[in-house]
Scaffold this active site. Structure first.
Site, PDB file in Angstrom:
ATOM      1  N   PHE A  10     -34.308 -15.380  -3.984  1.00  0.00           N
ATOM      2  CA  PHE A  10     -34.404 -15.042  -5.409  1.00  0.00           C
ATOM      3  C   PHE A  10     -35.202 -13.752  -5.567  1.00  0.00           C
ATOM      4  CE2 PHE A  10     -35.509 -16.020  -9.950  1.00  0.00           C
ATOM      5  CZ  PHE A  10     -34.195 -16.027 -10.406  1.00  0.00           C
ATOM      6  N   LYS A 127     -24.365  -8.545   3.272  1.00  0.00           N
ATOM      7  CA  LYS A 127     -23.397  -7.858   4.133  1.00  0.00           C
ATOM      8  C   LYS A 127     -23.329  -8.441   5.537  1.00  0.00           C
ATOM      9  CE  LYS A 127     -25.677  -4.523   2.564  1.00  0.00           C
ATOM     10  NZ  LYS A 127     -26.342  -3.478   1.850  1.00  0.00           N
ATOM     11  N   GLU A 151     -17.734  -9.684  -3.334  1.00  0.00           N
ATOM     12  CA  GLU A 151     -17.401  -8.381  -3.925  1.00  0.00           C
ATOM     13  C   GLU A 151     -18.538  -7.369  -3.769  1.00  0.00           C
ATOM     14  OE1 GLU A 151     -14.589  -6.825  -5.445  1.00  0.00           O
ATOM     15  OE2 GLU A 151     -16.056  -5.244  -5.126  1.00  0.00           O
ATOM     16  N   VAL A 154     -19.849  -4.141  -0.767  1.00  0.00           N
ATOM     17  CA  VAL A 154     -19.534  -2.706  -0.719  1.00  0.00           C
ATOM     18  C   VAL A 154     -19.529  -2.192  -2.157  1.00  0.00           C
ATOM     19  CG1 VAL A 154     -17.831  -0.971  -0.035  1.00  0.00           C
ATOM     20  CG2 VAL A 154     -18.073  -3.046   1.325  1.00  0.00           C
ATOM     21  N   GLY A 208     -35.397   0.475  -6.035  1.00  0.00           N
ATOM     22  CA  GLY A 208     -34.705  -0.735  -5.583  1.00  0.00           C
ATOM     23  C   GLY A 208     -33.373  -0.475  -4.901  1.00  0.00           C
ATOM     24  N   GLU A 211     -32.793  -0.834   1.453  1.00  0.00           N
ATOM     25  CA  GLU A 211     -32.884  -2.160   2.048  1.00  0.00           C
ATOM     26  C   GLU A 211     -34.363  -2.479   2.291  1.00  0.00           C
ATOM     27  OE1 GLU A 211     -29.956  -4.146   2.888  1.00  0.00           O
ATOM     28  OE2 GLU A 211     -29.295  -2.606   1.511  1.00  0.00           O
ATOM     29  N   ASP A 222     -26.486   0.787   7.296  1.00  0.00           N
ATOM     30  CA  ASP A 222     -25.973   0.110   6.103  1.00  0.00           C
ATOM     31  C   ASP A 222     -24.539   0.584   5.809  1.00  0.00           C
ATOM     32  OD1 ASP A 222     -26.433  -1.403   3.450  1.00  0.00           O
ATOM     33  OD2 ASP A 222     -25.833   0.589   2.801  1.00  0.00           O
ATOM     34  N   LYS A 226     -20.699  -1.384   5.987  1.00  0.00           N
ATOM     35  CA  LYS A 226     -19.647  -1.342   4.960  1.00  0.00           C
ATOM     36  C   LYS A 226     -18.327  -0.843   5.549  1.00  0.00           C
ATOM     37  CE  LYS A 226     -23.217  -0.918   1.507  1.00  0.00           C
ATOM     38  NZ  LYS A 226     -24.188   0.012   0.910  1.00  0.00           N
ATOM     39  N   GLY A 324     -28.646  -1.409  -6.661  1.00  0.00           N
ATOM     40  CA  GLY A 324     -29.450  -1.634  -7.870  1.00  0.00           C
ATOM     41  C   GLY A 324     -29.444  -3.093  -8.296  1.00  0.00           C
TER      42      GLY A 324
HETATM   43  N1  HSE Z   1     -29.420  -0.098   0.497  1.00  0.00           N
HETATM   44  C1  HSE Z   1     -28.085  -0.073   0.019  1.00  0.00           C
HETATM   45  C2  HSE Z   1     -27.771   1.308  -0.518  1.00  0.00           C
HETATM   46  C3  HSE Z   1     -27.929  -1.123  -1.041  1.00  0.00           C
HETATM   47  O1  HSE Z   1     -28.694   2.124  -0.639  1.00  0.00           O
HETATM   48  O2  HSE Z   1     -26.610   1.604  -0.779  1.00  0.00           O
HETATM   49  C4  HSE Z   1     -26.530  -1.494  -1.346  1.00  0.00           C
HETATM   50  O3  HSE Z   1     -25.835  -1.973  -0.240  1.00  0.00           O
END
Ligand code: HSE
Length: 343
Positions: A10, A127, A151, A154, A208, A211, A222, A226, A324
């Site tokens: 959470f 992911k 969803e 990505v 935010g 990661e 990251d 994706k 976000g």
């Molecule tokens: N840390 C990732 C980014 C978050 O900056 O795109 C979304 O996957």
């Protein structure tokens, strides 16, 4: 339909969804006959709470936003771990939003497998499990006659997966190319304005986007995750993270950025995959110096973009948020509404 939800994790994303659900409760009910209650939350740091009749989510959000633990919620059963929350509560949808580990997929992988095995629907923005074994998990969901939606893995709530799955269905998609990481795009945008790499990274963390461990963002891991997901799920070609050539943005200096500027170009971290002759996939995450005439060069801040190469339409591009709190929380709502539609 009426659904009982349980959050596993959470943090930012879970709270983002909770806010949307609360604010849009009436609209979701009236427009889509989607009715919900949250019966359980289990978080390694914030503790856990279960009440089969539903929790007051307004109160829960106030508690966690003031830094308090879920144990301070006045009623309900406390102390269940994530597995007990998945298997022993009356929740029918598990919202898996724990932290992401691209390489092992854990602990989310165990959470999702456990939930599907006990015939619970899962929606998740995590992911790791999708990178590790999307097709196995989707098969398991099918066998157990439940739903597994992801969803948000990505482009957060910008509907990259559903676009390919539903709207572009009937096309042959032969490849894709895009800006798949918000943090690095944000950093590159700020560096072009003269900000230092360190300060830009700190800002991306404060906003935010990054990661929990931002190394994954700046080293391209990251975006690599994706690329693996889109290759497996959209192109239908099985690859793992070791199959993707990767370089992040950590070696890009201020001088590199200024040189590109003077050439009328811009650095972008590009994730791509292409099905080549013989069906072999070439997948890559690499910084590219794009001319300003390239549509991807105009995508700045934490915004993401993704182009699918299709046989009927040629290139089809979507541009939108890729990270976000609310943006990723909304991705879970996309999955919840799909589940609601097919239930
Ligand atoms: N840390 C990732 C980014 C978050 O900056 O795109 C979304 O996957």
């Amino acid at each position: 339909m009426n659904f009982k939800l349980a959050f596993i994790g959470f943090g930012t994303v879970g709270q983002g969804l909770a806010e949307i659900l609360l604010e849009k409760k009436e609209m979701l009910s009236e427009k889509f006959d989607f009715n919900w209650s949250v019966v359980a939350i289990s978080d390694v740091i914030k503790g856990s709470i279960y009440n089969g009749n539903g929790l007051d989510m307004q109160k829960i959000l106030e508690l966690v936003k003031s830094g308090k633990k879920l144990d301070e919620y006045p009623t309900g059963f406390k102390g269940m771990n994530s597995i007990e929350t998945i298997t022993k509560t009356n929740a029918d949808i598990i919202i898996e939003v724990t932290f992401t580990d691209i390489k092992t997929g854990e602990p989310a992988l165990t959470h999702i497998k456990t939930a599907l095995n006990v015939e619970k629907n899962v929606v998740s923005t995590n992911k790791g499990p999708v990178v590790r074994m999307a097709s196995d998990l989707l098969k398991l969901a099918k066998i157990k006659k439940v739903f597994y939606g992801f969803e948000g893995v990505v482009l957060s709530g910008t509907p990259a997966i559903n676009l390919a799955k539903f709207t572009l269905a009937g096309n042959i998609i032969t490849g894709f190319k895009g800006i798949l990481n918000g943090t690095t795009n944000y950093i590159l945008t700020r560096m072009e304005e003269g900000m230092s790499y360190e300060k830009a990274l700190k800002k991306a963390q404060d906003l935010g986007y990054a990661e929990a461990d931002p190394t994954g963002d700046v080293e391209g891991l990251d975006a690599l995750g994706k690329v693996v997901i889109l290759t497996n799920v959209v192109l239908g070609k099985k690859i793992t993270w070791q199959d993707v050539e990767r370089k992040g943005i950590t070696e890009i200096t201020k001088e590199d950025i200024n040189k590109a500027k003077s050439e009328g170009k811009r650095w972008k971290l590009i994730g791509s995959a292409e099905i080549q002759k013989g069906g072999v996939v070439k997948a890559k995450v690499w910084p590219e110096k794009l001319p300003l005439s390239d549509p991807l060069a105009g995508v700045s801040e934490a915004t993401n973009a993704l182009t699918y190469f299709t046989d009927e339409l040629g290139p089809v591009t979507i541009v939108g948020p890729g990270a976000g709190r609310r943006e990723t929380g909304f991705a879970l709502l996309i999955d919840l509404l799909e589940l609601n539609r097919i239930s």
